[in-house]
Design a protein around this motif. Structure first.
Motif, mmCIF file in Angstrom:
data_model
loop_
_atom_site.group_PDB
_atom_site.id
_atom_site.type_symbol
_atom_site.label_atom_id
_atom_site.label_comp_id
_atom_site.label_asym_id
_atom_site.label_seq_id
_atom_site.Cartn_x
_atom_site.Cartn_y
_atom_site.Cartn_z
ATOM 1 N N GLU A 193 -0.267 -1.896 -6.305
ATOM 2 C CA GLU A 193 -1.201 -0.840 -6.726
ATOM 3 C C GLU A 193 -1.033 -0.541 -8.209
ATOM 4 O OE1 GLU A 193 0.616 -0.892 -4.083
ATOM 5 O OE2 GLU A 193 -0.677 -0.490 -2.368
ATOM 6 N N LEU A 196 -8.154 -0.005 -1.351
ATOM 7 C CA LEU A 196 -8.390 -1.214 -2.162
ATOM 8 C C LEU A 196 -9.212 -2.272 -1.415
ATOM 9 C CD1 LEU A 196 -4.897 -1.606 -3.905
ATOM 10 C CD2 LEU A 196 -6.992 -0.578 -4.833
ATOM 11 N N ARG A 230 -8.381 2.485 -7.965
ATOM 12 C CA ARG A 230 -6.997 2.077 -8.187
ATOM 13 C C ARG A 230 -6.087 3.301 -8.283
ATOM 14 N NH1 ARG A 230 -4.536 0.170 -13.646
ATOM 15 N NH2 ARG A 230 -2.412 -0.062 -12.967
#
Ligand SMILES: [Zn+2]
Length: 273
Positions: free
Chosen positions: A19, A66, A204
């Motif tokens: 991440e 994501l 994100r």
């Protein structure tokens, strides 16, 4: 099997590494219709904050944000990511199962030993996964250890888990990824390319915030962890810096060991002057 193969697999030492280094890129690739995955080598049991169980739930939530199709954590001990034959077999098994065309690894240098070891371990597993005899007679740990010994390293003793790991990998068809790129966000080097994540920046950031046990303001480890409010600024500053290099707002940096190949000079992006 091939219909469910991954297009892109990101491999990293710890839950939340991906991440922080290439989450925007994974989200962007998923939005473009590619099938993406994340392999965490450890389960995070050594972390100052949160238990391995909490981090598993947080990792699943980050994967959802994501739009990742597949995520798994291996059982390699946290803080002890070592490039052993057994660990290479474990990663090679995942590569053969998931059959990614592109693998994203951490950069091969860094502050945390787990990170740079994950890089070399991942690379060697990519190589081994393509060997048809891996796990079968002919490519054994003994043979590997002798080779290592010839290069001046000490001989390791075979692990009790090894026969099962060998059998698991031998059952699967060989597979070697076409491309390996290295996510370099946390090291001060010039990337060979960046990915524009301007449209994925918020996603994100949310995937990082999903790790509530790590990034919620609290006393434990306060010296090592940025406060919640600082994270947005920190992520924006680094992504903004790499974006600036390419004339976009936010970007994530990568290295590739190969040169770039150009077909048409008129289509090379990024203005020179
Ligand atoms: Zn990490």
């Amino acid at each position: 099997m091939s219909s469910s193969a991954l297009d892109i697999l990101a491999i990293a030492a710890h839950r939340d590494d991906v991440e922080q280094t290439c989450g925007g890129t994974l989200l962007k690739m998923a939005q473009r219709g590619h099938r993406t995955g994340i392999l965490d080598l450890t389960q995070g049991e050594l972390g100052t904050r949160g238990s391995a169980q909490e981090r598993a739930a947080e990792a699943a939530e980050a994967a959802r944000i994501l739009q990742v199709s597949w995520r798994q954590a291996l059982d390699i001990p946290d803080g002890r990511v070592e490039n052993t034959w057994l660990n290479r077999l474990k990663v090679a098994r995942v590569l053969r199962e998931q059959r990614p065309r592109v693998v994203i690894l951490p950069y091969w240098r860094g502050r945390h030993p787990d990170h740079y070891t994950a890089s070399v371990l991942g690379y060697e597993a990519c190589f081994l996964a393509g060997l048809s005899k891996l796990g079968k007679q002919g490519v054994s740990s003994q043979e590997s250890e002798v080779r290592v010994e010839a290069h001046g390293f000490s001989r390791g003793k075979p692990d009790a888990e090894e026969p099962a790991a060998s059998a698991a990998v031998a059952q699967l068809a060989p597979h070697r990824p076409f491309k390996i790129v290295y996510a370099t966000l946390y090291y001060d080097i010039r990337p060979t390319f960046v990915v524009d994540i301007t449209d994925q920046f918020e996603g994100r950031l949310q995937s990082i915030y999903a790790y509530k046990s790590q990034f919620t303001d609290q006393a434990a480890g306060a010296g090592d962890f940025p406060a919640h409010a600082e994270i947005r600024q920190r992520v924006a500053t680094t992504a903004g810096f790499y974006g600036l290099l390419a004339g976009v707002k936010y970007a994530e940096p990568f290295l590739q060991k190969e040169v770039g190949l150009v077909e048409d000079l008129l289509k090379i992006p990024i203005k020179s002057i």
